[in-house]
Enzyme design. Sequence first.
Site, PDB file in Angstrom:
ATOM      1  N   ILE A   1     -14.494 -16.696  59.794  1.00 13.39           N
ATOM      2  CA  ILE A   1     -15.635 -16.852  60.610  1.00 13.39           C
ATOM      3  C   ILE A   1     -15.972 -15.568  61.191  1.00 13.39           C
ATOM      4  O   ILE A   1     -17.106 -14.779  61.355  1.00 13.39           O
ATOM      5  CB  ILE A   1     -15.614 -17.750  61.755  1.00 13.39           C
ATOM      6  CG1 ILE A   1     -15.568 -19.133  60.786  1.00 13.39           C
ATOM      7  CG2 ILE A   1     -17.119 -17.890  62.279  1.00 13.39           C
ATOM      8  CD1 ILE A   1     -15.401 -20.587  61.590  1.00 13.39           C
ATOM      9  N   GLY A   2     -14.975 -14.794  61.773  1.00 17.80           N
ATOM     10  CA  GLY A   2     -14.937 -13.492  62.499  1.00 17.80           C
ATOM     11  C   GLY A   2     -15.574 -12.369  61.433  1.00 17.80           C
ATOM     12  O   GLY A   2     -16.439 -11.519  61.763  1.00 17.80           O
TER      13      GLY A   2
ATOM     14  N   TYR B   1     -16.503 -12.379  68.761  1.00 15.61           N
ATOM     15  CA  TYR B   1     -15.709 -13.665  69.683  1.00 15.61           C
ATOM     16  C   TYR B   1     -15.681 -14.816  68.752  1.00 15.61           C
ATOM     17  O   TYR B   1     -16.679 -15.368  68.552  1.00 15.61           O
ATOM     18  CB  TYR B   1     -15.988 -13.808  70.888  1.00 15.61           C
ATOM     19  CG  TYR B   1     -15.668 -15.020  71.828  1.00 15.61           C
ATOM     20  CD1 TYR B   1     -14.426 -14.706  72.498  1.00 15.61           C
ATOM     21  CD2 TYR B   1     -16.199 -16.140  71.968  1.00 15.61           C
ATOM     22  CE1 TYR B   1     -13.818 -15.789  73.281  1.00 15.61           C
ATOM     23  CE2 TYR B   1     -15.629 -17.243  72.706  1.00 15.61           C
ATOM     24  CZ  TYR B   1     -14.345 -16.902  73.139  1.00 15.61           C
ATOM     25  OH  TYR B   1     -13.915 -17.883  74.181  1.00 15.61           O
TER      26      TYR B   1
ATOM     27  N   TYR C   1      -9.174  -4.911  62.061  1.00 15.45           N
ATOM     28  CA  TYR C   1     -10.216  -3.843  62.150  1.00 15.45           C
ATOM     29  C   TYR C   1      -9.794  -2.716  61.259  1.00 15.45           C
ATOM     30  O   TYR C   1     -10.655  -2.107  60.624  1.00 15.45           O
ATOM     31  CB  TYR C   1     -10.708  -3.516  63.360  1.00 15.45           C
ATOM     32  CG  TYR C   1     -11.293  -4.418  64.282  1.00 15.45           C
ATOM     33  CD1 TYR C   1     -12.329  -4.929  63.673  1.00 15.45           C
ATOM     34  CD2 TYR C   1     -10.628  -4.859  65.363  1.00 15.45           C
ATOM     35  CE1 TYR C   1     -12.875  -6.169  64.664  1.00 15.45           C
ATOM     36  CE2 TYR C   1     -11.272  -5.854  66.319  1.00 15.45           C
ATOM     37  CZ  TYR C   1     -12.360  -6.399  65.799  1.00 15.45           C
ATOM     38  OH  TYR C   1     -12.803  -7.577  66.676  1.00 15.45           O
TER      39      TYR C   1
ATOM     40  N   ASN D   1      -4.585  -5.518  71.961  1.00 18.43           N
ATOM     41  CA  ASN D   1      -5.326  -6.762  71.152  1.00 18.43           C
ATOM     42  C   ASN D   1      -4.853  -6.604  69.666  1.00 18.43           C
ATOM     43  O   ASN D   1      -4.982  -5.524  69.159  1.00 18.43           O
ATOM     44  CB  ASN D   1      -6.686  -6.670  71.241  1.00 18.43           C
ATOM     45  CG  ASN D   1      -7.530  -7.801  70.796  1.00 18.43           C
ATOM     46  OD1 ASN D   1      -6.840  -8.611  69.916  1.00 18.43           O
ATOM     47  ND2 ASN D   1      -8.737  -8.014  71.148  1.00 18.43           N
TER      48      ASN D   1
ATOM     49  N   GLU E   1     -20.629  -4.644  71.113  1.00 17.53           N
ATOM     50  CA  GLU E   1     -19.988  -5.074  72.371  1.00 17.53           C
ATOM     51  C   GLU E   1     -19.144  -6.256  72.290  1.00 17.53           C
ATOM     52  O   GLU E   1     -17.988  -6.169  72.885  1.00 17.53           O
ATOM     53  CB  GLU E   1     -21.112  -5.365  73.328  1.00 17.53           C
ATOM     54  CG  GLU E   1     -20.929  -5.873  74.711  1.00 17.53           C
ATOM     55  CD  GLU E   1     -20.471  -4.599  75.714  1.00 17.53           C
ATOM     56  OE1 GLU E   1     -19.753  -4.779  76.806  1.00 17.53           O
ATOM     57  OE2 GLU E   1     -20.559  -3.390  74.920  1.00 17.53           O
TER      58      GLU E   1
ATOM     59  N   TYR F   1      -9.392 -14.076  79.658  1.00 20.80           N
ATOM     60  CA  TYR F   1      -8.273 -13.859  78.753  1.00 20.80           C
ATOM     61  C   TYR F   1      -7.815 -12.351  78.876  1.00 20.80           C
ATOM     62  O   TYR F   1      -6.512 -12.098  78.818  1.00 20.80           O
ATOM     63  CB  TYR F   1      -8.736 -14.043  77.329  1.00 20.80           C
ATOM     64  CG  TYR F   1      -7.782 -13.527  76.307  1.00 20.80           C
ATOM     65  CD1 TYR F   1      -6.566 -14.451  76.034  1.00 20.80           C
ATOM     66  CD2 TYR F   1      -8.170 -12.232  75.585  1.00 20.80           C
ATOM     67  CE1 TYR F   1      -5.734 -13.880  74.911  1.00 20.80           C
ATOM     68  CE2 TYR F   1      -7.127 -11.802  74.745  1.00 20.80           C
ATOM     69  CZ  TYR F   1      -6.213 -12.344  74.309  1.00 20.80           C
ATOM     70  OH  TYR F   1      -5.164 -12.035  73.639  1.00 20.80           O
ATOM     71  N   GLU F   2      -8.774 -11.398  79.016  1.00 20.62           N
ATOM     72  CA  GLU F   2      -8.623 -10.113  79.167  1.00 20.62           C
ATOM     73  C   GLU F   2      -8.208  -9.736  80.575  1.00 20.62           C
ATOM     74  O   GLU F   2      -7.782  -8.710  81.018  1.00 20.62           O
ATOM     75  CB  GLU F   2      -9.722  -9.288  78.915  1.00 20.62           C
ATOM     76  CG  GLU F   2     -10.243  -9.192  77.329  1.00 20.62           C
ATOM     77  CD  GLU F   2     -11.540  -8.640  76.966  1.00 20.62           C
ATOM     78  OE1 GLU F   2     -11.777  -8.223  75.936  1.00 20.62           O
ATOM     79  OE2 GLU F   2     -12.342  -8.613  78.104  1.00 20.62           O
TER      80      GLU F   2
END
Length: 197
Positions: free
Chosen positions: A133-134, A123, A167, A161, A120, A62-63
């Site tokens: 859920i995140g 996801y 965040y 992103n 790190e 994806y990245e």
Amino acid sequence: MDNYKNTKTREILPIARPDVALGTRFSNVGTTELNMDKVEIREAKREDCFAIRTLIQELADYEKMPNEPKIDYKTLERDGFDTKHPLFICYVATVDQQIIGYALAYYTYSTWGGRAMYLEDLYITPNFRRKHIGIKLLKTVAKKAKDNDCCRLDFAVLKWNPAQEFYKSIGAINLTEETGWHQYRLTKAVLEKLATN
């Protein structure tokens, strides 16, 4: 843990079940009628490493960095579960015992504040995003950091992103914008050159 990134914190893409071939998509849990009581956040186990490694690869795809992950699931097993001092902490989100997301972090050290933590990866497979859920995974990591007297929790997010807004909404600050700190890296090849010259 690995040497290919720290230019992200992630919350994207599908997962393979740990007991099926790499690349098989999670498909046997309906998401439209998801009962949040079925979502469990737990510490990762050694047998989860195959599924976690699958997610790592899908995230790298994806990245647009598909060739960057150099580790396999056995490396995750060794570094997280087969050593007296594990190199990372990992939590998984599951529905009906199937992994739908994970968060992986490790301890760092600040000469200003002492023990710290670095997130790190964060996801969630796409079918289960926007179901809180995140944030459950992130709260679990935050509690681990707090319980271990960490002075901060750091992470990096790719500039494109859209998760950045999430965040910021929970109080994260962009260090590059706010303080001018830029993150640098010495790759493995550069490390080898530096260490031998």
